[in-house]
Design a protein around this motif. Structure first.
Motif: not given
Length: 374
Positions: A223-229, A281-288, A342-344
Motif C-alpha cells: 500500500p505504500l509502494s507509490g510513496m516509497y517509489d 528534478q522539480q517534477a520528481l518532487v511534485l510527483a513524490a 515525512e517518510f521513515v
C-alpha cells in the motif's frame, strides 16, 4: 559520509539510470504537472494570499454533498447509544485524539469498527470512500489496504485487526458549519475538515504499514509502494553536491511530527531548496508529494497539488541515514510553505527481521482545517 561516498563512486551509473527513469516517467510527470496547472487555472486565477487554505477548499459541490449524505446514512444505521459514541463535538481535544499505535480507545475517539453490524460497517466504509481519493494505492484504496495489513498482523500477533479502528464525526455533518471526519487505528489517521460546504483541510494524515508488502489468498499488497517509489526517485535524482546540501545532521527513528506534535514545525527549513533543481528534478518532487495529497477527494487533491506546485521554489527536500530507504533511520522530508511530508524506515515490530514504514502528511496552514492554534 559513507552514503555520500557510495553515491560518488556510483555517480556515472546512477546518472545514466536517472536519465532512463526520467524518460520512462515523462508521461506520468507531465500528467502531474498538467493536473496541477489545470487546477491552478480553475482555482487560483488571482490572489495567492492564504494560498494553502485556498488550495484545500473546493466549492460546495456534489462531492461534499455526497460525503454529507454518506455521513447521514451511516448515522441513521446507529442506535442512540452508538450515536453518542460516533457523534462528538469538534474540539481540539477530540480532533487531535489520534495515534499510529495499536492503543485502541485509550488514544482515540469514536465508535469501534468491531462493534458495528455488517450493515453499519458497509455504511461506514461508504462514508470513507466518499471522502477519500479514487487512485490506486492511495485514498480509499490505501485505507482499505492498511486495514488488511492489520488483519495480516493479527494472524501472527494479538492486538491487531481491522476491527480495532475508530470512526467519529466531530460536529454535525452538513454543507454549512464546521465539522470533521475523523478515522484511524494502528498505522492510520485520516482527518478531513469541512467548513460551509468546502474542504478546509485534509491533514494530518498518518499512514504506515507492516510488513511493507505481503501476499494473501493470491492477492499481493504493497500500500505504500507509490510513496516509497516517489521519494526514492526524488532522492536518486540528486547529484553528490545536492545530496550533501540535502543531508540533515540529525538522525530519525520516527517521524518528527507524529501524534501529539501538532504545530511543532521547525522554525527554519533545512536541506536543499527545490528552486536549485532542474525542471525534471522539480517534477520528481511534485510527483513524490502526490500519493499523500491524493488521499483527499480528487477535486481537492488536484487543487492542493496546484498550490504546492506554485510553492515549489520555496520548498526544501532533505534526508537522513541513507537514500536506499531500506534500513532503520533512512528518512526523507519535503517541507514547503504549506506541504510537510515525512517518510521513515523502522525495524519491524511483529516481523522483526524486516523494516516497516511510517509517514505523515501535514500542512503548515490547514491541519484540522486551520481551526486550532498550536
Amino acid at each position: 559520509m559513507q552514503a555520500n561516498n557510495a553515491h560518488r563512486r556510483n555517480q556515472g551509473k546512477r546518472r545514466k539510470a536517472i536519465v532512463a527513469v526520467a524518460a520512462a516517467s515523462a508521461a506520468l510527470l507531465g500528467a502531474v504537472y498538467a493536473t496541477a496547472n489545470a487546477a491552478s487555472v480553475q482555482d487560483h486565477p488571482t490572489s495567492q494570499a492564504s494560498s494553502t487554505a485556498t488550495a484545500a477548499a473546493t466549492t460546495a459541490d456534489s462531492s461534499v454533498s455526497d460525503v454529507v449524505d454518506a455521513a447521514e446514512a451511516f448515522v441513521d444505521t446507529l442506535d442512540t447509544d452508538q450515536q453518542s459514541e460516533a457523534l462528538l463535538d469538534f474540539t481540539e481535544a477530540n480532533a487531535t485524539a489520534w495515534s499510529n499505535l495499536p492503543c485502541g480507545s485509550t488514544c482515540r475517539v469514536g465508535i469501534e469498527f468491531s462493534t458495528l453490524s455488517d450493515t453499519q460497517l458497509t455504511a461506514a466504509k461508504a462514508l470513507l470512500k466518499a471522502a477519500a481519493g479514487t487512485a490506486d494505492d492511495t485514498g480509499y484504496d490505501q485505507i482499505t489496504q492498511i486495514l488488511a495489513a492489520d488483519d495480516y498482523l493479527g494472524e501472527t500477533a494479538s492486538g491487531y485487526g481491522s476491527g480495532n479502528y475508530y470512526l467519529a464525526l466531530l460536529g454535525t455533518p452538513s454543507t454549512s458549519g464546521t465539522w470533521q471526519l475523523h478515522f484511524g487505528g494502528h498505522h492510520l489517521a485520516f482527518n478531513v475538515t469541512y467548513k460551509d460546504g468546502e474542504v478546509e483541510g485534509t491533514t494530518p494524515y498518518f499512514v504506515g504499514v507492516e510488513p511493507t508488502s505481503w501476499t494473501e489468498d493470491g492477492t499481493s499488497y504493497a500500500p505504500l509502494s507509490g510513496m516509497y517509489d516517489g521519494m526514492k526517485a526524488m532522492v536518486d535524482s540528486l547529484s553528490s553536491d545536492e545530496l550533501t546540501a540535502a543531508k540533515l545532521t540529525d538522525s530519525f527513528t520516527d517521524v518528527l511530527l507524529g501524534p501529539d506534535d501538532d504545530g511543532a514545525f521547525p522554525e527554519t527549513k533545512e536541506g536543499l531548496q527545490v528552486s536549485e533543481l532542474t525542471d525534471t528534478q522539480q517534477a520528481l518532487v511534485l510527483a513524490a508529494m502526490k500519493p499523500w495529497v491524493d488521499v483527499a477527494d480528487d477535486t481537492t487533491a488536484a487543487s492542493t497539488l496546484a498550490t504546492y506546485k506554485s510553492e515549489l521554489d520555496e520548498t526544501y527536500i532533505s534526508y537522513s541515514g541513507s537514500t536506499d530507504l531500506s534500513a532503520q533511520g533512512d528518512y526523507v522530508r519535503i517541507d514547503g510553505p504549506g506541504v510537510w511530508i515525512e517518510f521513515v524506515c523502522q525495524d519491524g515490530v511483529v516481523f522483526s527481521s524486516q523494516i516497516h514504514y511510517h509517514t505523515v502528511y501535514r500542512d503548515h496552514n490547514t491541519d484540522y482545517g486551520g481551526e486550532f492554534s498550536f
